[in-house]
Design an enzyme around this catalytic site. Structure first.
Site, short mmCIF file in Angstrom:
data_model
loop_
_atom_site.label_atom_id
_atom_site.label_comp_id
_atom_site.label_asym_id
_atom_site.label_seq_id
_atom_site.Cartn_x
_atom_site.Cartn_y
_atom_site.Cartn_z
N CYS A 147 0.81 -1.21 0.00
CA CYS A 147 0.00 0.00 0.00
C CYS A 147 0.85 1.27 0.00
O CYS A 147 1.12 1.86 1.06
CB CYS A 147 -1.00 0.04 1.14
SG CYS A 147 -2.23 1.33 0.84
N ASP A 183 1.63 -9.53 -3.14
CA ASP A 183 2.80 -8.76 -2.72
C ASP A 183 4.13 -9.46 -2.98
O ASP A 183 5.16 -8.80 -3.11
CB ASP A 183 2.71 -8.43 -1.22
CG ASP A 183 1.59 -7.45 -0.89
OD1 ASP A 183 0.88 -7.01 -1.83
OD2 ASP A 183 1.41 -7.14 0.31
N CYS A 206 -5.92 2.64 -4.40
CA CYS A 206 -5.48 3.09 -3.09
C CYS A 206 -6.49 4.10 -2.55
O CYS A 206 -6.61 5.20 -3.10
CB CYS A 206 -4.10 3.73 -3.20
SG CYS A 206 -3.37 4.02 -1.61
P1 FAD Z 1 -0.66 -11.16 2.82
O1 FAD Z 1 -2.11 -10.86 2.88
O2 FAD Z 1 0.25 -10.38 3.71
O3 FAD Z 1 -0.52 -12.73 3.10
C1 FAD Z 1 0.70 -13.43 2.98
C2 FAD Z 1 0.53 -14.72 3.77
O4 FAD Z 1 1.65 -15.58 3.49
C3 FAD Z 1 0.50 -14.50 5.27
O5 FAD Z 1 -0.68 -15.04 5.81
C4 FAD Z 1 1.76 -15.20 5.77
O6 FAD Z 1 1.58 -15.81 7.03
C5 FAD Z 1 2.00 -16.24 4.68
N1 FAD Z 1 3.39 -16.66 4.58
C6 FAD Z 1 4.50 -15.89 4.66
N2 FAD Z 1 5.60 -16.65 4.55
C7 FAD Z 1 5.18 -17.93 4.40
C8 FAD Z 1 5.85 -19.16 4.25
N3 FAD Z 1 7.18 -19.24 4.29
N4 FAD Z 1 5.11 -20.31 4.11
C9 FAD Z 1 3.74 -20.24 4.09
N5 FAD Z 1 3.05 -19.09 4.24
C10 FAD Z 1 3.77 -17.94 4.39
N6 FAD Z 1 -4.52 -2.72 0.32
C11 FAD Z 1 -5.61 -2.17 -0.28
O7 FAD Z 1 -6.10 -2.73 -1.26
N7 FAD Z 1 -6.18 -1.01 0.18
C12 FAD Z 1 -5.70 -0.38 1.28
O8 FAD Z 1 -6.26 0.63 1.68
C13 FAD Z 1 -4.57 -0.93 1.95
N8 FAD Z 1 -4.08 -0.33 3.05
C14 FAD Z 1 -3.07 -0.93 3.75
C15 FAD Z 1 -2.63 -0.34 4.92
C16 FAD Z 1 -1.65 -0.94 5.68
C17 FAD Z 1 -1.18 -0.27 6.94
C18 FAD Z 1 -1.10 -2.19 5.27
C19 FAD Z 1 -0.06 -2.89 6.11
C20 FAD Z 1 -1.52 -2.78 4.08
C21 FAD Z 1 -2.50 -2.16 3.30
N9 FAD Z 1 -2.95 -2.70 2.09
C22 FAD Z 1 -4.00 -2.14 1.43
C23 FAD Z 1 -2.18 -3.78 1.43
C24 FAD Z 1 -2.80 -5.16 1.50
O9 FAD Z 1 -3.17 -5.49 2.82
C25 FAD Z 1 -1.80 -6.18 0.96
O10 FAD Z 1 -1.35 -5.74 -0.31
C26 FAD Z 1 -2.40 -7.56 0.80
O11 FAD Z 1 -2.83 -8.05 2.05
C27 FAD Z 1 -1.36 -8.52 0.20
O12 FAD Z 1 -1.89 -9.81 0.11
P2 FAD Z 1 -0.90 -11.06 0.00
O13 FAD Z 1 -1.77 -12.25 0.00
O14 FAD Z 1 0.06 -10.86 -1.10
O15 FAD Z 1 -0.07 -10.99 1.36
#
Ligand code: FAD
Length: 394
Positions: free
Chosen positions: A161, A295, A338
């Site tokens: 984000c 991400d 965003c």
């Molecule tokens: P995540 O949701 O972080 O999930 C990754 C998962 O992988 C986790 O559960 C973790 O435990 C797991 N993992 C890690 N390593 C391993 C491993 N070795 N083996 C197995 N599992 C593992 N997005 C928006 O769309 N709008 C917003 O307004 C917004 N605001 C935000 C504000 C803040 C303060 C933050 C921190 C984030 C914000 N985001 C926003 C961003 C959004 O939350 C992330 O982009 C999104 O959650 C990413 O999803 P993901 O599945 O890639 O990662």
């Protein structure tokens, strides 16, 4: 040690992993999710937790309740990939074999990459919205602030984000105004980026917001060190390398971030360690049975849950094509969004594609700050996330 085998193995049960798992499970595929955490977080609301609007407990739910029916949850952490043998190995030493792999492991927060941050966080005005464990410290220090220098930082690394570091600055400024202490507060947003926001389309309205509210902005300055004993934040000028010291009373830090170490150490990552997929199809560029989104991927977008909402259906459609031996025909256009909270009753809803061009949903100019868009973030988007996106709908 045990061996398991599944048609599709998903690494990570966060936003991306669960969104994809829900869609694949509905199609009757044999899906396993490897995810160590018992809890699932709706991270976008952490901005409003830091701003004192929402209790942090509202952002946390049990992971078990979001594992799609029919999918297998392997509650372990992946430590290594063997893409040539189609398996991954967990930290417990178990081998999990797949026909297709989806990597959705999120971004790694490198708290220790800013000197002094691990020791300072949560104490004496130093806070961060970037984890469930630290987010309450933001609201505590904003609430307790009586005047002086309030500094909000953004690093040079990719972050999740891209707008979140400035959103909390806007909320704090608005709060100081409402509390009648704005004239005692020197509010500064200091970012390592060259401009205030990634999409040029939204820069004028955010710049105007800062001008109208008297928020100072400083660019190309990267926070390198926190000297908690003297309340000094040490920045590096990105052009000259010069050290610049800013005194703080409140310091909201967006930590440095990078690709997860276990991906960096694998052959799946690019030079930076991000899973290297085609930016249209989301298929790995070297391993045709591997896909990635979210991400931990190398997709050149602002890393958001909103981007994942558009990536997940593309990935699922292309994975199905791959299973059937068909050409991959679905394409992701780089959509990301965003919701830039600019105060307790206003928001600029940025939506744009790979080229930074607007991809707006509503039939009005979304660059304008609006209360309706704030309500969308506060109430509608969380409901949409838990009830639709994580269920493979919407
Ligand atoms: P995540 O949701 O972080 O999930 C990754 C998962 O992988 C986790 O559960 C973790 O435990 C797991 N993992 C890690 N390593 C391993 C491993 N070795 N083996 C197995 N599992 C593992 N997005 C928006 O769309 N709008 C917003 O307004 C917004 N605001 C935000 C504000 C803040 C303060 C933050 C921190 C984030 C914000 N985001 C926003 C961003 C959004 O939350 C992330 O982009 C999104 O959650 C990413 O999803 P993901 O599945 O890639 O990662």
């Amino acid at each position: 040690m045990s061996d398991a085998k599944h048609q599709v193995v998903i690494i990570g049960g966060g936003t991306a992993g669960i969104s994809v798992a829900a869609r694949l499970s509905k199609k009757g595929l044999d899906v396993a999710i490897i995810e160590p955490s018992k809890k699932h977080y709706y991270q976008p609301l952490w901005t409003l937790v830091g701003g004192g609007v929402v209790a942090k407990e509202e952002t946390q739910r049990n992971e078990a309740d979001y594992i799609p029916s029919g999918a297998t949850w392997i509650q372990e952490r992946v430590s290594a990939f063997n893409p040539d043998e189609n398996n991954v190995v967990t930290a417990d030493g178990n081998k999990i074999t797949y026909e297709y792999l989806v990597v959705a492991a999120g971004i790694q927060i490198d708290w220790d990459k800013i000197k002094g941050l691990p020791e300072a966080i949560g104490k004496d005005g130093v806070c961060s919205n970037y984890s469930y464990d630290t987010v309450e410290s933001t609201w505590k220090f904003i609430r307790e602030f009586k005047g002086g220098n309030a500094i909000f930082t953004q690093p040079a690394t990719p972050i999740k984000c891209g707008g979140a570091p400035q959103k909390i600055c806007y909320l704090a400024e608005d709060y100081f105004r409402k509390e009648g202490i704005r004239d005692k507060a020197n509010v500064t947003f200091i970012t390592a980026t060259p401009t205030i926001f990634g999409s040029a389309y939204y820069v004028p309205s955010l710049t105007k917001h800062c001008e109208d509210t008297g928020i100072n902005t400083k660019f190309k300055m990267d926070l390198d060190e926190i000297r908690a004993d003297t309340k000094e934040a040490v920045f590096k000028d990105m052009d000259t390398g010069e050290e610049i010291i800013e005194k703080y009373d409140l310091l909201h830090v967006t930590p440095r971030m990078s690709a997860p170490d276990f991906i960096k150490e694998s052959s799946l990552g690019n030079e930076g360690g991000w899973v290297e997929v085609d930016k249209g199809t989301l298929q790995h560029v070297r391993h045709s049975n591997v896909f990635a989104l979210g991400d931990s991927s190398n997709l050149p977008v602002s890393k958001t849950g909103a981007a994942i909402r558009k990536q997940a259906p593309v990935l699922v459609e292309n994975l199905e094509h791959a299973i059937k031996g068909e050409p991959l025909s679905a394409t992701y256009n780089g959509y990301t969004s965003c919701p830039l909270v600019t105060g307790y009753d206003s928001l600029v809803l940025a939506e744009f594609d790979y080229d930074g061009n607007p991809q707006e949903t509503f039939p009005f100019d979304q660059r304008k700050e609006r209360y309706s868009m704030y309500l969308l973030k506060r109430y509608a988007l969380p409901k949409f996330y838990w009830n639709l996106m994580l269920k493979g709908r919407g």
